[in-house]
Design a protein around this motif. Structure first.
Motif, PDB file in Angstrom:
ATOM      1  N   LYS A   1      -6.902  -5.669  12.139  1.00  0.00           N
ATOM      2  CA  LYS A   1      -7.741  -4.306  11.843  1.00  0.00           C
ATOM      3  C   LYS A   1      -9.368  -5.135  11.120  1.00  0.00           C
ATOM      4  CE  LYS A   1      -5.258  -1.998   8.581  1.00  0.00           C
ATOM      5  NZ  LYS A   1      -5.172  -1.075   8.528  1.00  0.00           N
TER       6      LYS A   1
ATOM      7  N   SER B   1      -9.863  -0.810   8.901  1.00  0.00           N
ATOM      8  CA  SER B   1      -9.263  -1.850   7.229  1.00  0.00           C
ATOM      9  C   SER B   1      -9.068  -0.505   6.220  1.00  0.00           C
ATOM     10  CB  SER B   1     -10.136  -3.299   7.211  1.00  0.00           C
ATOM     11  OG  SER B   1     -11.551  -2.464   6.782  1.00  0.00           O
ATOM     12  N   HIS B   2     -10.071   1.089   6.342  1.00  0.00           N
ATOM     13  CA  HIS B   2      -9.867   1.492   5.862  1.00  0.00           C
ATOM     14  C   HIS B   2      -9.089   2.619   5.182  1.00  0.00           C
ATOM     15  CE1 HIS B   2     -13.758   0.226   3.937  1.00  0.00           C
ATOM     16  NE2 HIS B   2     -14.160   0.213   4.984  1.00  0.00           N
ATOM     17  N   GLY B   3      -8.070   2.712   6.656  1.00  0.00           N
ATOM     18  CA  GLY B   3      -6.437   3.162   7.153  1.00  0.00           C
ATOM     19  C   GLY B   3      -5.637   2.556   7.322  1.00  0.00           C
ATOM     20  N   GLN B   4      -4.244   3.023   7.259  1.00  0.00           N
ATOM     21  CA  GLN B   4      -2.869   2.575   7.684  1.00  0.00           C
ATOM     22  C   GLN B   4      -2.538   3.816   7.735  1.00  0.00           C
ATOM     23  OE1 GLN B   4      -2.092   0.159   4.255  1.00  0.00           O
ATOM     24  NE2 GLN B   4      -0.981   2.119   2.964  1.00  0.00           N
TER      25      GLN B   4
ATOM     26  N   GLY C   1       1.208  -1.490  -0.237  1.00  0.00           N
ATOM     27  CA  GLY C   1       0.034  -0.201  -0.192  1.00  0.00           C
ATOM     28  C   GLY C   1       1.229   1.305   0.260  1.00  0.00           C
TER      29      GLY C   1
ATOM     30  N   ARG D   1      -3.176   9.304  -0.503  1.00  0.00           N
ATOM     31  CA  ARG D   1      -3.624   9.747   1.158  1.00  0.00           C
ATOM     32  C   ARG D   1      -2.535  10.673   2.131  1.00  0.00           C
ATOM     33  NH1 ARG D   1      -8.514   7.391   1.007  1.00  0.00           N
ATOM     34  NH2 ARG D   1      -8.889   7.698  -1.332  1.00  0.00           N
TER      35      ARG D   1
ATOM     36  N   TRP E   1      -0.903   4.342  -1.735  1.00  0.00           N
ATOM     37  CA  TRP E   1      -2.384   4.644  -1.182  1.00  0.00           C
ATOM     38  C   TRP E   1      -1.410   5.393   0.198  1.00  0.00           C
ATOM     39  CZ3 TRP E   1      -3.700   5.383   4.344  1.00  0.00           C
ATOM     40  CH2 TRP E   1      -4.946   6.029   4.742  1.00  0.00           C
TER      41      TRP E   1
ATOM     42  N   PRO F   1      -7.720   4.607  -4.059  1.00  0.00           N
ATOM     43  CA  PRO F   1      -6.267   3.826  -4.013  1.00  0.00           C
ATOM     44  C   PRO F   1      -6.575   2.616  -2.645  1.00  0.00           C
ATOM     45  CG  PRO F   1      -5.822   5.668  -2.675  1.00  0.00           C
ATOM     46  CD  PRO F   1      -7.088   6.244  -3.704  1.00  0.00           C
ATOM     47  N   THR F   2      -4.878   1.772  -2.956  1.00  0.00           N
ATOM     48  CA  THR F   2      -5.701   0.500  -2.333  1.00  0.00           C
ATOM     49  C   THR F   2      -4.882   0.043  -0.481  1.00  0.00           C
ATOM     50  OG1 THR F   2      -6.289  -0.840  -4.530  1.00  0.00           O
ATOM     51  CG2 THR F   2      -6.018  -2.141  -2.374  1.00  0.00           C
TER      52      THR F   2
ATOM     53  N   TRP G   1      -3.098  -1.948   1.835  1.00  0.00           N
ATOM     54  CA  TRP G   1      -2.284  -3.537   2.055  1.00  0.00           C
ATOM     55  C   TRP G   1      -3.366  -4.032   2.709  1.00  0.00           C
ATOM     56  CZ3 TRP G   1      -1.782  -6.431   5.906  1.00  0.00           C
ATOM     57  CH2 TRP G   1      -2.167  -6.808   7.326  1.00  0.00           C
ATOM     58  N   SER G   2      -4.402  -3.907   3.681  1.00  0.00           N
ATOM     59  CA  SER G   2      -5.661  -5.089   4.574  1.00  0.00           C
ATOM     60  C   SER G   2      -6.486  -5.204   2.818  1.00  0.00           C
ATOM     61  CB  SER G   2      -6.141  -4.648   5.286  1.00  0.00           C
ATOM     62  OG  SER G   2      -7.209  -3.190   4.902  1.00  0.00           O
TER      63      SER G   2
END
Lengths: 331, 778
Positions: A320, A249-252, A223, A230, A226, B364-365, B367-368
């Motif tokens: 998550k 699960s929609h963020g990291q 990711g 973001r 991402w 965008p994607t 990792w989960s």
């Protein structure tokens, strides 16, 4: 006594007239001065007196956009520089555009030069961009919300249009840095190839290409794209210590994606170790017979890598994803 | 699912044991593939079993509607179909704006079955088309992987793709969409392409072009093929792997594929007029140039020709590139369209095209989501990639490029996870196959004891019989990996594969099998309640409104209203006209009177909004509302300001602290009008967790027509100009007295002039009392 009163009256009258004259003249003069200053520098630096004179005191028919910032390196305001750059682009675009007029001016107050202005406006954060309308006091919507709109010049221009109906077409000075970096890279690669023109074997090094490809996969799968789009924080600080894994699960977080990339990498390395221990793809039976102990050890290491790191990955994922029922080795 | 889990381990070994018994390995192949098909089909039926045989979501409803139209009216009428029920008042030329492959496929199946006197409804074909095609995809993946690596790897890959959530997300029963058949076409085209590169035969190239034609007719993602294959050719040229085979296969494929793809009305002249297709033509020209240089080289193989070849090829590449750039500047070739451009410049869509950015699939994607959709494959496919590059040949170059480009695109957009999934299955299949092949190969020395637990198929016993005589108890294990390591590996990987198949079933069942047209809610005791509000509302529309009534709603529901309610819509999921959508967004975001003028301009009869506050449904219109505002602001920056809909602190709220504009906009009023459900206190919004800030208001220009059982869908009728602002007169008072009482009632009416104007009186007939629009009446 009578004369005195008359004199007083006359004096007061003349004074009033004079004051009225200076006031009427003040607007034009101010506009002239502001235009001059803008011609010199598209963002007018303001100190307390200037701020009072041009922004606060009443005879005005122009809007003033003021950025309050803290540019001094000691203030450690990283975002201030970015905002300043973008703000500069907006101001320059306006300054050199067709729509340039005396209805809108751009100013800037640095904390170190005008901390009393900050106190007056009760500002305790920087950077802030505020709009001082031609009439009336600034409303809450007259200070720009970076969190929602972002700090891009386009966003600032849109906000200005929103507040003042002046449309600014953003003209970014073409960004040569990307092109220059690309050209330099190209030249470097070309030069390198030219220097090694007699020894280009390394280009046929499959190992190198394979490593590059696999690393690209890790970056994408964990990711990084991402993160790029973001822009999440590196990790999250809370009262109970830092948090590395985003709960939803929609963020990291950035660090989280690195952790995941490493976990993925460990699984891949483990699997490759196992395959190589078992003889590799080419399957060389003569070699396969030898050094049984070392290969057994390598195989076990690979297996442990695969199982442990995959379980870790699974438990991170489980933490998550709400209601995910499966895990392996670890909870 | 157990079928695949059990079937996988054996095929890795069958090569070693049965390499001389071709019939047996064919039997295994066929068995495994049909089991994979069956497992894939079965795992996609959750929605049908839980609910019923129903078309899902949004786009499938349009596909279903046009398929039904085609079956009813014939193919040519379908191609000429002008749908006046969509995009009122513009209409939509359906035949020229769809990829007809999906409709033709199911129409053909329908026709064949009816020719065989099997009376099956077209809806059932549509519902089950995608699960059936998932089996075909598994076979195509098997063929592709066998070309790249080995048949064992192919069987692994086929089993993976049959159940992997990344693919079943788009192909569950009822999800009647282009992707369902397109992934099959994609894989099959790639298989045929590799076949033709390998053999260099015109036959296979033409097959590739035909398969490509099917792909073009099925899905817009064909652009991926027409860029990936030229990329493959280009990289092969750079690597110095030019060959006559490559020349023949690419030139034949390009020419025939180009001509065929232009036969699809929706594609038309795009293949020669847009930048997305220019890579293919550029590589074609380059290949021609290189071919010519090679020919010159063959005339005189001595001397400085090699350098000339390199320099000439380089110059040709630069020349082709410059020509394409020049043509783009001259406007002969259209530049990259926004949708494709946003793949490269990832910030582009967010700034310039809110309608693309608003779709959740275009984010965008994380990792989960990668892990959710691919599970163990996500951390094993790099192994396959590694070995493909280490043992490179023409077709492995292709799979490496496929993997790298697809993984990039999947990182940029969640939706393109779909193109990544097949190649991940291929590469992970290769990785698993290599490993298990090696671990099981030395079976002849020491058979792993786990076998008897792990595998139950019949040939397993035959294998043992064959092996026993060769068994040497101790000696070999010293040199080889040894029995313990071997069996440990096997067990561990069996567990991994089992976890994978369990995960796949779980993910398909929990995340991807919701029809989203019928909702299910679960009580505390586990009892299930079906919320069928959508169909209730659409059914009401189709029964109680005029045949030509125009329904205004946000574009998400356009296809459903047309498909189930059979009524005219203003905007729908085919978001081709941004300004029209913005107009609807503006109407929803304006206050009642401003919205009324827009609605009368658009001839709107009914307004439909989705409101989830009563049951806590989060996908409702208030939550989507901010996108309506943004899209409206993009087209009408003077009238709509996004900031007006937020509180002063920049929060998006609906309670009493919300901004005034928010509390008075049409969408807010239509959602909360007369709302008193949702628990205590009455009128509590369970989705936002707040008590609405503006309650007890009245509507002036609209009246409530219908609200479904759980308040989910609310339909309002737009009043005609003579219907609102009329003072309500009791019947007894409807006679006109000679005094000026009428004009007194008209205090809010046309003003003072009325009293001066003398009205002619008719006996026993009420006068027409003209109303005036009042800005706000609360």
């Amino acid at each position: 006594m009578k004369y005195k009163a008359l004199l007083c009256l006359v004096v007061i009258l003349t004074f009033y007239q004079g004051a009225a004259q200076t006031r009427a003249k003040g607007l034009e003069e101010k506009l002239q001065q502001l235009a001059d200053m803008t011609a010199k520098k598209s963002i007018i630096p303001l100190n307390f007196n200037k701020f009072k004179e041009y922004v606060k005191s009443p005879p005005r028919d122009y809007s003033f956009i003021v950025m309050f910032t803290a540019m001094a390196p000691a203030r450690r305001c990283a975002i201030c520089q970015h905002v300043y750059d973008e703000y500069m682009i907006v101001a320059n675009s306006f300054r050199f555009s067709q729509a340039y007029n005396n209805k809108l001016f751009f100013g800037m107050v640095d904390f170190d030069e005008g901390s009393d202005i900050f106190q007056m406006l009760r500002l305790n954060t920087a950077p802030v961009i505020m709009h001082f309308p031609a009439k009336g006091k600034p409303k809450p919507a007259d200070s720009m919300d970076f969190e929602r709109a972002g700090i891009h010049a386009e966003a600032i221009a849109k906000w200005i249009q929103d507040r003042t109906d002046v449309q600014i077409r953003i003209f970014r000075p073409p960004n040569y840095s990307g092109a220059v970096a690309f050209a330099t890279l190209f030249l470097l690669v070309a030069g390198f190839l030219y220097l090694r023109r007699n020894n280009l074997e390394f280009l046929y090094n499959k190992q190198m290409w394979a490593v590059a490809a696999v690393f690209f996969c890790f970056a994408m799968v964990s990711g990084q794209m991402w993160n790029q789009i973001r822009g999440p924080p590196f990790f999250h600080r809370t009262k109970n210590g830092p948090v590395y894994i985003n709960g939803g699960s929609h963020g990291q977080f950035v660090l989280e994606s690195y952790i995941v990339a490493i976990l993925n990498g460990a699984v891949v390395v483990g699997m490759i170790l196992m395959i190589e221990a078992a003889g590799g793809v080419k399957g060389d039976p003569a070699r396969a017979q030898a050094e049984g102990k070392r290969r057994r050890f390598q195989s076990v290491v690979g297996l442990v890598l695969v199982c442990v790191f995959f379980s870790l990955l699974l438990s991170v994922f489980r933490a998550k994803t709400q209601g995910y029922p499966y895990s392996f080795l670890f909870k | 699912m157990p079928a695949t889990a059990v079937a996988k381990p054996e095929n890795g070994r069958n090569k070693g044991i049965f390499h001389n018994t071709a019939g047996f390995s064919t039997l295994i192949t066929v068995t495994v593939l049909s089991l994979a098909w069956l497992a894939g089909f079965a795992s996609r039926l959750f929605a049908v079993i839980r609910f019923e045989s129903i078309i899902h979501e949004f786009d499938p409803w349009f596909n279903y509607r046009s398929t039904a139209y085609m079956v009813q009216h014939g193919f040519y009428n379908f191609l000429n179909w002008f749908d006046e029920r969509a995009w009122y008042p513009l209409g939509r030329i359906v035949g020229g704006t769809v990829y007809p492959g999906l409709m033709i496929t199911s129409g053909t199946i329908h026709w064949i079955l009816h020719a065989l006197n099997i009376p099956i409804h077209i809806r059932d074909i549509c519902v089950f088309l995608a699960p059936v095609f998932s089996g075909l995809t598994a076979i195509a993946t098997y063929l592709l992987t066998s070309e790249i690596w080995s048949r064992g790897a192919g069987l692994f890959a086929a089993c993976f793709i049959a159940i992997v959530p990344g693919y079943s997300s788009r192909s569950v029963a009822g999800s009647y969409d282009n992707e369902g058949i397109a992934i099959f076409a994609l894989q099959f085209t790639y298989y045929l392409w590799l076949k033709s590169v390998k053999s260099g035969s015109i036959f296979w190239s033409i097959c590739t072009a035909l398969s490509y034609f099917y792909m073009v007719s099925a899905w817009g993602g064909y652009v991926f093929i027409i860029n990936l294959i030229p990329l493959h050719v280009f990289v092969l040229l750079v690597m110095g792997r030019f060959s006559q085979r490559l020349f023949v296969s690419y030139t034949v494929f390009y020419i025939i594929g180009l001509l065929l793809s232009m036969q699809i009305p929706f594609v038309g002249f795009q293949p020669i007029r847009t930048s997305e297709h220019m890579a293919a033509s550029g590589v074609f020209a380059l290949l021609m140039a290189v071919g010519a240089l090679k020919y010159l080289h063959s005339l005189n193989p001595k001397g400085q020709w090699k350098q000339l070849l390199i320099v000439g090829g380089f110059l040709a590449a630069v020349a082709v590139f410059l020509v394409v750039v020049l043509l783009t500047y001259m406007g002969v070739i259209a530049p990259w369209s926004g949708r494709f451009y946003s793949l490269w410049d990832t910030a582009y869509a967010k700034i310039h095209i809110p309608i693309i950015a608003s779709v959740s699939e275009h984010q965008p994607t994380t990792w989960s989501s990668f892990f959710f959709d691919l599970h163990v494959l996500v951390c094993t496919f790099p192994v396959g990639l590694w070995y493909c590059i280490k043992n490179i040949n023409d077709e492995r170059v292709f799979v490496a490029l496929y993997a790298l480009s697809a993984v990039y695109f999947a990182g940029v957009m969640v939706r393109l996870m779909l193109t990544l999934t097949p190649v991940v299955c291929v590469l992970a299949g290769i990785a698993f196959s290599i490993l298990l092949d090696l671990v099981l190969r030395e079976d002849e020395m020491c058979p792993p004891p786990v076998e008897s637990e792990e595998s139950k198929s019949l040939y397993d016993k035959a294998g043992k019989l064959k092996k026993r005589p060769h068994e040497t108890p101790n000696g070999a294990s010293e040199a080889g990996l040894g029995m313990n390591v071997r069996s440990g590996t096997l067990i561990a990987f069996m567990i991994l594969l089992m976890l994978f198949s369990v995960h796949c079933t779980w993910a398909t069942s929990n995340a991807y099998s919701s029809p989203s047209i019928v909702l299910a809610s679960y009580g505390n005791d586990g009892s299930r309640r079906i919320l069928d509000d959508f169909r209730e509302a659409y059914g009401w529309l189709s029964q109680n409104t005029a045949e030509d009534a125009r329904i205004m709603s946000w574009w998400d529901y356009g296809y459903q209203i047309a498909g189930m309610g059979n009524r005219t819509t203003l905007v729908d999921n085919n978001t081709w006209n941004n300004s029209h959508i913005a107009l609807v967004g503006k109407a929803m975001a304006s206050n009642e009177s401003a919205a009324y003028s827009i609605m009368t301009a658009l001839d709107v009869d009914y307004v439909l909004v989705i409101f989830g506050g009563a049951i806590g449904y989060s996908g409702d219109d208030i939550n989507k509302f901010i996108w309506m505002v943004r899209i409206a602001e993009g087209e009408h920056p003077k009238d709509i300001h996004e900031a007006d809909y937020f509180t002063e602190r920049g929060e998006y709220r609906v309670d009493s602290e919300a901004s005034k504009t928010m509390l008075n906009c049409l969408m807010y009023k239509l959602s909360y009008y007369r709302y008193d459900s949702g628990g205590s206190p009455p009128g509590y919004d369970r989705t936002r967790g707040a008590l609405p800030g503006n309650r007890g208001f009245k509507l002036t220009y609209l009246e409530e027509a219908y609200t479904t059982e759980h308040w989910l869908v609310r339909i309002y009728r737009v009043k005609k100009p003579d219907e609102f602002n009329r003072p309500r007169l009791p019947v007894a008072k409807r006679t006109i007295s000679t005094t000026n009482s009428v004009s007194k009632k008209l205090a809010i009416g046309p003003g003072t002039t009325t009293s001066k104007r003398r009205k002619g009186l008719l006996k026993n007939k009420p006068t027409v009392v003209k109303g005036k629009k009042v800005a706000r009446l609360e």
